[in-house]
Write a protein that holds these residues in place. Structure first.
Motif, mmCIF file in Angstrom:
data_model
loop_
_atom_site.group_PDB
_atom_site.id
_atom_site.type_symbol
_atom_site.label_atom_id
_atom_site.label_comp_id
_atom_site.label_asym_id
_atom_site.label_seq_id
_atom_site.Cartn_x
_atom_site.Cartn_y
_atom_site.Cartn_z
ATOM 1 N N PRO A 230 -1.993 -8.323 -5.271
ATOM 2 C CA PRO A 230 -2.774 -9.602 -5.097
ATOM 3 C C PRO A 230 -1.851 -10.665 -4.713
ATOM 4 O O PRO A 230 -0.703 -10.914 -5.474
ATOM 5 C CB PRO A 230 -3.671 -9.845 -6.494
ATOM 6 N N ASN A 231 -2.111 -11.717 -4.007
ATOM 7 C CA ASN A 231 -1.620 -13.015 -3.904
ATOM 8 C C ASN A 231 -0.005 -12.926 -3.388
ATOM 9 O O ASN A 231 0.792 -13.547 -3.665
ATOM 10 C CB ASN A 231 -1.561 -13.731 -5.267
ATOM 11 N N THR A 255 -8.648 -13.099 -4.354
ATOM 12 C CA THR A 255 -9.745 -13.937 -3.328
ATOM 13 C C THR A 255 -10.244 -12.774 -2.351
ATOM 14 O O THR A 255 -11.700 -13.201 -2.077
ATOM 15 C CB THR A 255 -8.975 -14.919 -2.626
ATOM 16 N N THR A 256 -9.394 -12.067 -1.725
ATOM 17 C CA THR A 256 -10.231 -11.046 -0.741
ATOM 18 C C THR A 256 -10.687 -9.827 -1.650
ATOM 19 O O THR A 256 -9.853 -9.230 -2.421
ATOM 20 C CB THR A 256 -9.023 -10.809 0.197
ATOM 21 N N ARG A 257 -11.844 -9.754 -1.564
ATOM 22 C CA ARG A 257 -12.617 -8.579 -2.384
ATOM 23 C C ARG A 257 -12.945 -7.489 -1.352
ATOM 24 O O ARG A 257 -13.317 -6.448 -1.664
ATOM 25 C CB ARG A 257 -13.846 -9.189 -2.957
ATOM 26 N N ILE A 274 -6.287 -5.275 9.832
ATOM 27 C CA ILE A 274 -7.230 -5.262 8.713
ATOM 28 C C ILE A 274 -6.532 -5.724 7.447
ATOM 29 O O ILE A 274 -5.783 -5.190 6.979
ATOM 30 C CB ILE A 274 -7.662 -3.732 8.349
ATOM 31 N N ASP A 275 -7.131 -6.649 6.790
ATOM 32 C CA ASP A 275 -6.756 -7.500 5.644
ATOM 33 C C ASP A 275 -7.509 -6.846 4.454
ATOM 34 O O ASP A 275 -8.884 -6.615 4.727
ATOM 35 C CB ASP A 275 -6.729 -8.876 5.718
ATOM 36 N N THR A 276 -6.769 -6.437 3.435
ATOM 37 C CA THR A 276 -7.566 -5.631 2.391
ATOM 38 C C THR A 276 -7.449 -6.366 1.135
ATOM 39 O O THR A 276 -6.710 -7.295 0.688
ATOM 40 C CB THR A 276 -7.196 -4.014 2.331
ATOM 41 N N ALA A 277 -8.232 -5.940 0.104
ATOM 42 C CA ALA A 277 -8.126 -6.600 -1.477
ATOM 43 C C ALA A 277 -6.603 -6.058 -1.940
ATOM 44 O O ALA A 277 -6.230 -4.961 -1.676
ATOM 45 C CB ALA A 277 -9.227 -5.949 -2.103
ATOM 46 N N GLY A 278 -6.211 -6.975 -2.527
ATOM 47 C CA GLY A 278 -4.949 -6.855 -3.463
ATOM 48 C C GLY A 278 -5.124 -5.560 -4.209
ATOM 49 O O GLY A 278 -5.991 -5.396 -5.083
ATOM 50 N N ILE A 279 -4.064 -4.618 -4.454
ATOM 51 C CA ILE A 279 -3.978 -3.539 -5.247
ATOM 52 C C ILE A 279 -3.308 -3.798 -6.572
ATOM 53 O O ILE A 279 -2.159 -4.359 -6.460
ATOM 54 C CB ILE A 279 -3.417 -2.471 -4.533
ATOM 55 N N ARG A 280 -3.929 -3.440 -7.724
ATOM 56 C CA ARG A 280 -3.265 -3.496 -9.017
ATOM 57 C C ARG A 280 -3.960 -2.411 -9.716
ATOM 58 O O ARG A 280 -4.889 -1.782 -9.432
ATOM 59 C CB ARG A 280 -3.345 -4.820 -9.537
ATOM 60 N N GLU A 290 -13.985 -6.086 -8.136
ATOM 61 C CA GLU A 290 -12.615 -5.997 -7.409
ATOM 62 C C GLU A 290 -12.193 -4.621 -7.428
ATOM 63 O O GLU A 290 -11.485 -4.090 -6.545
ATOM 64 C CB GLU A 290 -11.685 -6.670 -8.523
ATOM 65 N N ARG A 291 -12.803 -3.745 -8.364
ATOM 66 C CA ARG A 291 -12.480 -2.273 -8.492
ATOM 67 C C ARG A 291 -13.086 -1.675 -7.005
ATOM 68 O O ARG A 291 -12.111 -0.815 -6.432
ATOM 69 C CB ARG A 291 -13.297 -1.760 -9.768
ATOM 70 N N ILE A 292 -14.068 -2.157 -6.723
ATOM 71 C CA ILE A 292 -14.628 -1.503 -5.377
ATOM 72 C C ILE A 292 -13.713 -1.880 -4.298
ATOM 73 O O ILE A 292 -13.693 -0.988 -3.301
ATOM 74 C CB ILE A 292 -16.339 -1.942 -5.182
ATOM 75 N N GLY A 293 -13.416 -3.093 -4.128
ATOM 76 C CA GLY A 293 -12.591 -3.508 -3.051
ATOM 77 C C GLY A 293 -11.098 -2.865 -3.138
ATOM 78 O O GLY A 293 -10.775 -2.473 -2.051
ATOM 79 N N ILE A 294 -10.557 -2.531 -4.196
ATOM 80 C CA ILE A 294 -9.686 -1.627 -4.297
ATOM 81 C C ILE A 294 -9.691 -0.164 -3.586
ATOM 82 O O ILE A 294 -8.948 0.236 -3.023
ATOM 83 C CB ILE A 294 -8.929 -1.886 -5.508
#
Length: 459
Positions: A230-231, A255-257, A274-280, A290-294
Motif C-alpha cells: 500500500p501507498n 485507498t485502492t480497494r 490494471i491498478d490493484t489493491a496494495g498487498i500486505r 481490504e482482504r477481498i481487495g488483496i
C-alpha cells in the motif's frame, strides 16, 4: 452456419441512426429481385442510380442510391445489390423487409453473421487470411492495427505465406523425386543443397512469425498489472501512464480497494493497465473489504502478461516486498519499478540486473515514465524495424509454430543420412499443410463456422 446457397440480405451498416444506411443482398441470380423492386427501371452494373425505394403497394419507403454488381465484380462473387438510403433504424428495417418480401419466391433469407464474407471466400474472391482481415479492420482499435489489417486485406500476409508454401513444395518435389529414383544413387542432400534450401525456408518462417507475433499485439494488447505494498504509488503510476487522473490518489494506505483498469497505447500497441489493491499480510488488523481487495489483486496477477512490481525507492526493499516477489507466477515478465525518486534522491534510469530489470522513476513528477514505456515495448517484443506487421490471430501463430516444428524435424532427418529421406519428405508435407491452413487451402467446415460466426451481421 448454414451452407446453402439461397440468396441473402441484411443491413450492412452499424445499428443506430446515421446519415446513410445500406441494405445488401447477394445471390447467384438477382434478376427477379431487381424486377420486383424496380419494375420500371434498369440498373446498369456498377453504376449508382438515384431511385425511389417503394413498398409492394407502390408507396415510397425512401429515396436513395441503388448499385447492382455482377458476380465477376462483386464483393461476394455472386450478384450483389446495395440500397443506400437514409440511416434511420426504422427506414432500414422497412427497406430490409421489402427486399426479403420481393425475394421471397427466390428463397431469400436474412444473412447470418459473416455470411457475405464467407461467400467471398468460398467464391475465391478472398482467401481465409484476407477474410479474417475484414473483421480485424472493422474491429481495429488503433491506427496501427487498422493499417496492418488493411495490408492483410490487400493480400500482403497471404502472399508471404504463399511464398513459404511454394518454397516448401519445391523442396518436397526434389526429395520425393529422389525417393522415386533411388537407383541413380545421387547424393541428394549434397548436390541439391537440400539443407541450405531448408535453412532458407526456416529463416523466412522465423521472420514471418516475428512480424505476426508483433502484429498480434495490435489486436489483443498486453495485460499489465501494477502490484506492490500500500501507498507505494501504484495509482499515481497508472495516472502518469494514462495521462489522466483515472485513479484516486491519497496519502492514505489502502485507498485502492478494487482494481482500476485503463487501456493506453504505446507506439500503437494497446496496454491494459490494471491498478490493484496494495498487498500486505492479511491478519486481524486488515478489514474484510481490504482482504477481498488483496485476494482480487492476486487473481489479476495470475492473468498478467507483465507485472510491474512497485517499490518505494526511499524505503528500499523490505521483507514484505520479498514475500510479494516470491509469490509471482513463474514465467511472467516482471519489472521492478522504484518509485518516488524525487524523495529518495536516486537518479532516473534503467538497470538490467540478473534478477530483473530495475527502473527508477517518479510517478508524481512524471520523471522516467518514458523509460518505463520503453521497457514495456521491449517486453512486448516490439521493434520499429520498418517492416510491415501482420495483424495475426492466435490460429495463425499456432500454425506458424507447428510448421516451424515440422521443418526443424525435417532438418534433423536431413542431418542423418539418405535413409531418412522419406521422413524428411513427410515433415515437409506436414509443414506445408500447416502453412496452407492460414490461407484456407486446408480448413474444416467447423473452423470456417467459428471464424465467420464472429463477424457482424451484414458483413
Amino acid at each position: 452456419m448454414k451452407l446453402d446457397s439461397s440468396p441473402i440480405a441484411a443491413i450492412a451498416t452499424a445499428p443506430g441512426r446515421g446519415g446513410i444506411g445500406v441494405v445488401r443482398a447477394s445471390g447467384k441470380q438477382l434478376a427477379p429481385l431487381l424486377a420486383a423492386l424496380f419494375p420500371n427501371a434498369t440498373l446498369a452494373p456498377r453504376h449508382a442510380t438515384y431511385i425511389a425505394f417503394s413498398a409492394a403497394d407502390g408507396s415510397v419507403i425512401d429515396q436513395g442510391i441503388a448499385i447492382y454488381f455482377k458476380g465477376s465484380h462483386s464483393y461476394t462473387g455472386e450478384e450483389v445489390l446495395e440500397l443506400q438510403g437514409h440511416g434511420g433504424p426504422v427506414v432500414m428495417q422497412m427497406l430490409l423487409a421489402r427486399v426479403l418480401e420481393a425475394g421471397a419466391q427466390m428463397g431469400m433469407r436474412i444473412a447470418e453473421p459473416g455470411e457475405f464474407t464467407r461467400r467471398a471466400y468460398l467464391n475465391d474472391k478472398l482467401d481465409l487470411a484476407q477474410a479474417e482481415a475484414v473483421a480485424d479492420l472493422i474491429d481495429a482499435s488503433t491506427e496501427a492495427a487498422a493499417k496492418s489489417a488493411s495490408q492483410s486485406l490487400a493480400g500482403a500476409f497471404s502472399k508471404t505465406i504463399n511464398v513459404l508454401v511454394e518454397q516448401t513444395i519445391g523442396l518436397r518435389m526434389l526429395v520425393e523425386a529422389t525417393l522415386d529414383f533411388p537407383e541413380e544413387e545421387i547424393d541428394f542432400l549434397e548436390k541439391s543443397d537440400a539443407r541450405g534450401q531448408l535453412g532458407v525456408i526456416i529463416a523466412s518462417l522465423e521472420r514471418v512469425f516475428q512480424q505476426a507475433a508483433q502484429g498480434a499485439l495490435l489486436r489483443e494488447g498486453l495485460n499489465v498489472v501494477l502490484v506492490g505494498q500500500p501507498n507505494v504509488g501504484k495509482s499515481s503510476l497508472l495516472n502518469a501512464l494514462a495521462g489522466a487522473d483515472v485513479a484516486i490518489v491519497t496519502p492514505i494506505a489502502g485507498t485502492t480497494r478494487d482494481k482500476v483498469s485503463e487501456t493506453i497505447q504505446i507506439e500503437g500497441i494497446p496496454l491494459n493497465i490494471i491498478d490493484t489493491a496494495g498487498i500486505r499480510v492479511i491478519d486481524e488488523a486488515v478489514d474484510l473489504v481490504e482482504r477481498i481487495g488483496i485476494e482480487r489483486t492476486w487473481a489479476e496477477v495470475a492473468k498478467a502478461d507483465v507485472i510491474l512490481h512497485l517499490l518505494d525507492a526511499g524505503a528500499g526493499p523490505t521483507r514484505a516486498d520479498e514475500r510479494i516477489a516470491g509469490a509471482f507466477p513463474a514465467g511472467v515478465p516482471v519489472l521492478r519499478v522504484w518509485n518516488k525518486i524525487d524523495l529518495s534522491g536516486h537518479k532516473c534510469g534503467v538497470d538490467a540486473m540478473d534478477d530483473a530489470t530495475h527502473i527508477y522513476l517518479s510517478a508524481h513528477e512524471h520523471v522516467g515514465i518514458d523509460l518505463l514505456r520503453g521497457e514495456l515495448l521491449r517486453i512486448a517484443g516490439w521493434e520499429q524495424t520498418g517492416e510491415s506487421l501482420y495483424l495475426a490471430r492466435e490460429r495463425h501463430l499456432i500454425a506458424l509454430r507447428s510448421a516451424h516444428k515440422h521443418l526443424a524435424h525435417a532438418g534433423a532427418h536431413a542431418a542423418q543420412n539418405d535413409q531418412s529421406l522419406d521422413l524428411f519428405a513427410e515433415e515437409l508435407r506436414l509443414a506445408q499443410v500447416q502453412l496452407s491452413s492460414i490461407t484456407g487451402a486446408f480448413s474444416s467446415d467447423d473452423l470456417l463456422g467459428v471464424i465467420f460466426g464472429r463477424f457482424c451481421i451484414g458483413k
